[in-house]
Design a protein around this motif. Structure first.
Motif, PDB file in Angstrom:
ATOM      1  N   ALA A 199       0.901  -0.620   0.072  1.00 30.17           N
ATOM      2  CA  ALA A 199       0.137  -0.186   0.073  1.00 30.17           C
ATOM      3  C   ALA A 199       1.343   1.391   0.437  1.00 30.17           C
ATOM      4  N   GLY A 200       1.852   1.626  -0.128  1.00 26.91           N
ATOM      5  CA  GLY A 200       3.489   2.342  -0.227  1.00 26.91           C
ATOM      6  C   GLY A 200       3.395   2.699   1.381  1.00 26.91           C
ATOM      7  N   LEU A 201       3.112   2.310   1.998  1.00 26.55           N
ATOM      8  CA  LEU A 201       3.397   2.946   3.732  1.00 26.55           C
ATOM      9  C   LEU A 201       4.305   2.737   3.882  1.00 26.55           C
ATOM     10  N   LYS A 202       5.227   3.407   4.219  1.00 28.68           N
ATOM     11  CA  LYS A 202       6.884   3.372   5.491  1.00 28.68           C
ATOM     12  C   LYS A 202       7.477   3.599   6.218  1.00 28.68           C
ATOM     13  N   VAL A 203       8.153   2.962   6.938  1.00 31.07           N
ATOM     14  CA  VAL A 203       8.699   3.513   8.307  1.00 31.07           C
ATOM     15  C   VAL A 203       9.598   4.520   8.574  1.00 31.07           C
ATOM     16  N   GLN A 204       9.006   5.663   9.121  1.00 35.66           N
ATOM     17  CA  GLN A 204      10.424   6.958   9.190  1.00 35.66           C
ATOM     18  C   GLN A 204      10.376   6.484  10.993  1.00 35.66           C
ATOM     19  N   VAL A 205      12.113   6.517  11.479  1.00 38.22           N
ATOM     20  CA  VAL A 205      12.694   6.976  12.551  1.00 38.22           C
ATOM     21  C   VAL A 205      13.023   8.609  12.658  1.00 38.22           C
ATOM     22  N   GLY A 206      12.679   8.907  14.312  1.00 36.39           N
ATOM     23  CA  GLY A 206      12.862  10.215  13.924  1.00 36.39           C
ATOM     24  C   GLY A 206      12.403  11.615  13.181  1.00 36.39           C
ATOM     25  N   CYS A 207      11.938  12.412  14.302  1.00 38.12           N
ATOM     26  CA  CYS A 207      11.225  13.667  13.194  1.00 38.12           C
ATOM     27  C   CYS A 207      11.563  14.932  12.756  1.00 38.12           C
ATOM     28  N   HIS A 208      12.846  14.673  13.619  1.00 40.47           N
ATOM     29  CA  HIS A 208      13.532  16.051  13.244  1.00 40.47           C
ATOM     30  C   HIS A 208      14.128  16.045  12.143  1.00 40.47           C
ATOM     31  N   THR A 209      13.322  16.573  11.008  1.00 41.32           N
ATOM     32  CA  THR A 209      13.393  16.466   9.716  1.00 41.32           C
ATOM     33  C   THR A 209      14.352  17.761   9.095  1.00 41.32           C
ATOM     34  N   ASP A 210      14.400  18.326   9.820  1.00 41.82           N
ATOM     35  CA  ASP A 210      15.529  19.511   9.027  1.00 41.82           C
ATOM     36  C   ASP A 210      17.308  19.152   8.696  1.00 41.82           C
ATOM     37  N   ASN A 211      17.850  19.818   7.593  1.00 41.19           N
ATOM     38  CA  ASN A 211      18.622  19.097   7.099  1.00 41.19           C
ATOM     39  C   ASN A 211      19.836  20.730   7.567  1.00 41.19           C
ATOM     40  N   LEU A 212      20.796  19.858   8.285  1.00 42.79           N
ATOM     41  CA  LEU A 212      21.585  21.164   8.661  1.00 42.79           C
ATOM     42  C   LEU A 212      22.767  20.943   7.882  1.00 42.79           C
ATOM     43  N   THR A 213      22.668  20.417   6.738  1.00 40.07           N
ATOM     44  CA  THR A 213      24.348  20.254   6.156  1.00 40.07           C
ATOM     45  C   THR A 213      24.998  21.724   5.692  1.00 40.07           C
ATOM     46  N   LYS A 214      24.511  22.560   5.253  1.00 37.85           N
ATOM     47  CA  LYS A 214      24.694  23.428   4.766  1.00 37.85           C
ATOM     48  C   LYS A 214      24.845  24.697   6.307  1.00 37.85           C
ATOM     49  N   ALA A 215      24.596  24.667   7.470  1.00 31.50           N
ATOM     50  CA  ALA A 215      24.391  25.695   8.769  1.00 31.50           C
ATOM     51  C   ALA A 215      26.785  25.319   8.710  1.00 31.50           C
ATOM     52  N   LYS A 216      26.522  26.815   9.133  1.00 27.52           N
ATOM     53  CA  LYS A 216      27.930  26.893   9.954  1.00 27.52           C
ATOM     54  C   LYS A 216      28.761  26.057  11.231  1.00 27.52           C
ATOM     55  N   LYS A 217      27.385  26.104  12.263  1.00 23.41           N
ATOM     56  CA  LYS A 217      27.909  25.358  13.442  1.00 23.41           C
ATOM     57  C   LYS A 217      26.448  24.019  13.296  1.00 23.41           C
ATOM     58  N   LEU A 218      26.880  23.276  14.051  1.00 22.34           N
ATOM     59  CA  LEU A 218      26.261  22.014  14.370  1.00 22.34           C
ATOM     60  C   LEU A 218      25.760  22.133  15.922  1.00 22.34           C
ATOM     61  N   SER A 219      24.728  21.950  16.283  1.00 23.85           N
ATOM     62  CA  SER A 219      24.820  21.367  18.028  1.00 23.85           C
ATOM     63  C   SER A 219      24.050  19.948  17.299  1.00 23.85           C
ATOM     64  N   ARG A 220      23.906  19.480  16.493  1.00 22.77           N
ATOM     65  CA  ARG A 220      23.015  17.707  16.524  1.00 22.77           C
ATOM     66  C   ARG A 220      24.048  17.467  14.805  1.00 22.77           C
ATOM     67  N   ALA A 221      23.744  16.194  14.460  1.00 20.01           N
ATOM     68  CA  ALA A 221      24.691  15.514  13.664  1.00 20.01           C
ATOM     69  C   ALA A 221      23.296  16.734  12.283  1.00 20.01           C
ATOM     70  N   PRO A 222      23.730  16.224  11.087  1.00 21.02           N
ATOM     71  CA  PRO A 222      23.321  17.690   9.896  1.00 21.02           C
ATOM     72  C   PRO A 222      21.540  16.542   9.502  1.00 21.02           C
ATOM     73  N   VAL A 223      21.583  15.113   9.285  1.00 19.70           N
ATOM     74  CA  VAL A 223      20.611  14.530   9.342  1.00 19.70           C
ATOM     75  C   VAL A 223      20.156  13.468  10.317  1.00 19.70           C
ATOM     76  N   VAL A 224      19.267  13.438  10.553  1.00 15.87           N
ATOM     77  CA  VAL A 224      19.272  13.108  12.611  1.00 15.87           C
ATOM     78  C   VAL A 224      18.132  11.679  12.052  1.00 15.87           C
ATOM     79  N   THR A 225      16.770  11.553  10.598  1.00 17.57           N
ATOM     80  CA  THR A 225      15.822  10.791  10.304  1.00 17.57           C
ATOM     81  C   THR A 225      16.395   9.914   9.442  1.00 17.57           C
ATOM     82  N   HIS A 226      15.200   9.327   9.496  1.00 18.61           N
ATOM     83  CA  HIS A 226      15.569   8.008   8.145  1.00 18.61           C
ATOM     84  C   HIS A 226      13.950   7.186   7.902  1.00 18.61           C
ATOM     85  N   GLN A 227      14.060   6.837   6.698  1.00 19.62           N
ATOM     86  CA  GLN A 227      12.617   6.212   6.350  1.00 19.62           C
ATOM     87  C   GLN A 227      13.168   5.330   5.236  1.00 19.62           C
TER      88      GLN A 227
END
Length: 569
Positions: A293-321
């Motif tokens: 039926a096209g369902l997915k499972v997602q781990v995590g809800c903090h979906t903002d990608n911070l790859t371009k941030a000058k400073k990181l307070s967490r990993a750039p990508v912390v969710t996975h589908q």
């Protein structure tokens, strides 16, 4: 572009180079008729072919079908020349959650050759000839230098290479390595590097620079985990590994009922009320009928990608589908997170059971369903660091530490439902919402103090503003309603860019006045009578230029119409 007249010299040079100076026939797929004409006009023995045939020296085609992938790979391996082109951004937009490097048909053909088409786009225009410094960059050489820096603190790894090295390595790791020894060896090298270096402990108290070795390690580790590396190996012995060590995992399966129907306009996250600890894997099982039926499972809800941030307070990508295209699947995310089932728009599955093993209960309160006793027990005993407060119309994701101080969520959520009803009324849409809105607090977000979307993202400093009923009623909450207003905007009645940050404030004004009983002048300093009068006089004094008609000035126009004509129009 394979048929563009201006690219004629390049295309002719390309096919002649592919021929390697040898004679032979040139085959062109039937969807590239103009290319066939161009080659024929310049004296090349060329014919249109519906597919690859024997006896060709060079074959030209587009990258939108992989039906002949094996034949094309064998053709090249035996000395044939292949001119192939296409863009992957459309495929990526139609297959969210899937890697274009692994799944795009052109990449199925090209990956074994050491080539891939990325899903990104470029702005059109002229591009400078690469400098010697740019040309000296090579992924494997850069990785060797990076390895030396990580293992011995030595090496000549150039700092300006690190963002490119991180991006390239992350992209490379999305390519299936199975059956390609050169790729598999590079995977082994990266795993070894990360096991030796360990994951840096990144947090608000200990941020890392976005262009640092630590940031590159965080990105590499995330992609290695997504490519199939056992997450527990990556966190083992690292400072991050201790973060999930206190969570007691059980192999006892937990079955939850989730709503598999989605009448909304976009995919819907359905909360399971469970949390997957950092570095762990869970097994998720669905009924046979739901597996297609096209369902997915997602781990995590903090979906903002911070790859371009000058400073990181967490990993750039912390969710996975991952796609639930079979009844049972193992899911993981290096950084852990709340577990969701993603239900595609238009799904009519109805309630379905989902069984999950090796996850822990997270604090979850649903208005009208969860009792106060259940809530107190859950929030007191749950080891999960994040939890959720939910109504049929909005879901708030906040740290468990803040939830433990909330004696009874019901008053705050009843107020939220009143506000959501007012938002729906002003938007002239049905209530309850067809898909509940979501607001997620994060230690770092990609833009602004808050930003709209699904979910709306905000900083941890805004948590009390979201869950404290007394504060909401006395002080208001302009920002969250502003972002919810953005989500109601429709292009049919917007005048971008002028009204983008203006009409969303109609919801803030409406909710504060109609639900919270806070006059607009008190709801925001910019709406005090002196400020409004000053703004109007300044704008008219300039001759009312359109380029200045935005934000508060544009909002003033709508407020005047409302004062004259009432709220209904």
């Amino acid at each position: 572009m394979l048929c563009a007249p201006k690219l004629g010299p390049f295309l002719l040079n390309a096919v002649r180079w592919l021929a390697g100076g040898q004679t032979g026939k040139f085959g062109v797929n039937t969807c590239l008729k103009n290319l066939c004409t161009l080659l024929t006009e310049h004296g090349l023995q060329c014919s249109l072919q519906p597919h690859l045939t024997h006896g060709l020296r060079v074959y030209c085609c587009v990258a939108y079908s992989d039906k002949e992938a094996k034949q094309l790979q064998e053709f090249v391996a035996e000395g044939g020349g292949l001119l192939i082109g296409g863009q992957a951004w459309w495929w990526a937009s139609q297959n969210p959650g899937c890697s274009a490097l692994a799944g795009f048909p052109g990449n199925v053909i090209l990956n074994p050759f050491g080539l891939s088409i990325l899903a990104q786009t470029l702005d059109p225009g002229c591009f400078p000839v690469p400098t010697p410094e740019m040309r000296s960059y090579h992924l494997r050489e850069a990785l060797c230098e990076f390895q030396a820096v990580l293992s011995r603190g030595a090496g000549n790894s150039k700092k300006h290479w690190l963002p490119k090295l991180g991006a390239d390595s992350a992209a490379f790791l999305q390519i299936p390595a199975e059956g390609v020894p050169a790729y598999a060896s590079l995977h082994r090298l990266l795993r070894k590097m990360l096991r030796l270096s360990g994951l840096p402990a990144v947090s608000r108290e200990h941020p890392v620079a976005g262009n640092s070795c630590e940031a590159a390690v965080l990105r590499l580790a995330t992609e290695l985990a997504c490519s199939g590396t056992d997450c527990s190996q990556l966190v083992q012995g690292s400072e991050m590994g201790a973060c999930g060590s206190h969570l007691s995992l059980s192999d006892q399966p937990i079955t939850v009922m989730i709503e598999g129907s989605n009448p909304g306009d976009g995919d819907c996250w359905v909360s399971t009320g469970l949390y997957l600890p950092l570095g762990q894997s869970a097994e998720v099982s669905l009924p046979e009928a739901a597996a297609s039926a096209g369902l997915k499972v997602q781990v995590g809800c903090h979906t903002d990608n911070l790859t371009k941030a000058k400073k990181l307070s967490r990993a750039p990508v912390v969710t996975h589908q991952c796609c639930m295209d079979r009844t049972t699947r193992s899911v993981s995310c290096l950084w852990g997170g709340l577990l969701y089932v993603i239900v595609p728009k238009g799904s009519k599955l109805g309630p379905i059971p989902v069984t999950i093993t090796r996850a822990v209960p997270a604090p979850y309160y649903k208005l009208g369903t969860t009792s106060l006793e259940e809530w107190k027990s859950c929030v007191r005993e749950s080891p999960a660091p994040w939890g959720e407060l939910a109504t049929a119309n909005i879901i708030l994701t906040v740290p468990t530490a803040d939830l433990r101080a909330l004696e009874d969520p019901e008053p705050a959520l009843r107020l939220w439902d009143e506000m959501m009803q007012a938002i729906a009324r002003l938007a002239a849409q049905s209530f309850p919402f067809r898909r509940p809105e979501r607001i997620v607090a994060d230690v770092q977000i990609s833009a602004g103090w808050m930003h709209s979307g699904y979910p709306i993202m905000c900083h941890l400093e805004s948590v009390q503003e979201l869950i404290n009923e007394a504060d909401m009623r006395s002080r208001g909450l302009w920002g969250p309603i502003h972002e919810l207003g953005h989500n109601q905007q429709r292009q049919e009645w917007e005048f971008p860019p002028h009204t983008t940050e203006a009409t969303c404030n109609l919801w803030s004004v409406y909710v504060h006045e109609m639900v919270l009983g806070i006059p607009r002048a008190q709801a925001h300093p910019a709406l005090s009578p002196p400020e409004r009068e000053k703004r109007i006089k300044t704008h008219l004094g300039k001759g009312a230029p359109l380029h200045d008609w935005n934000i508060w000035t544009a909002l003033e126009t709508y407020l005047q119409v409302r004062r004259k004509s009432g709220r209904e129009p």
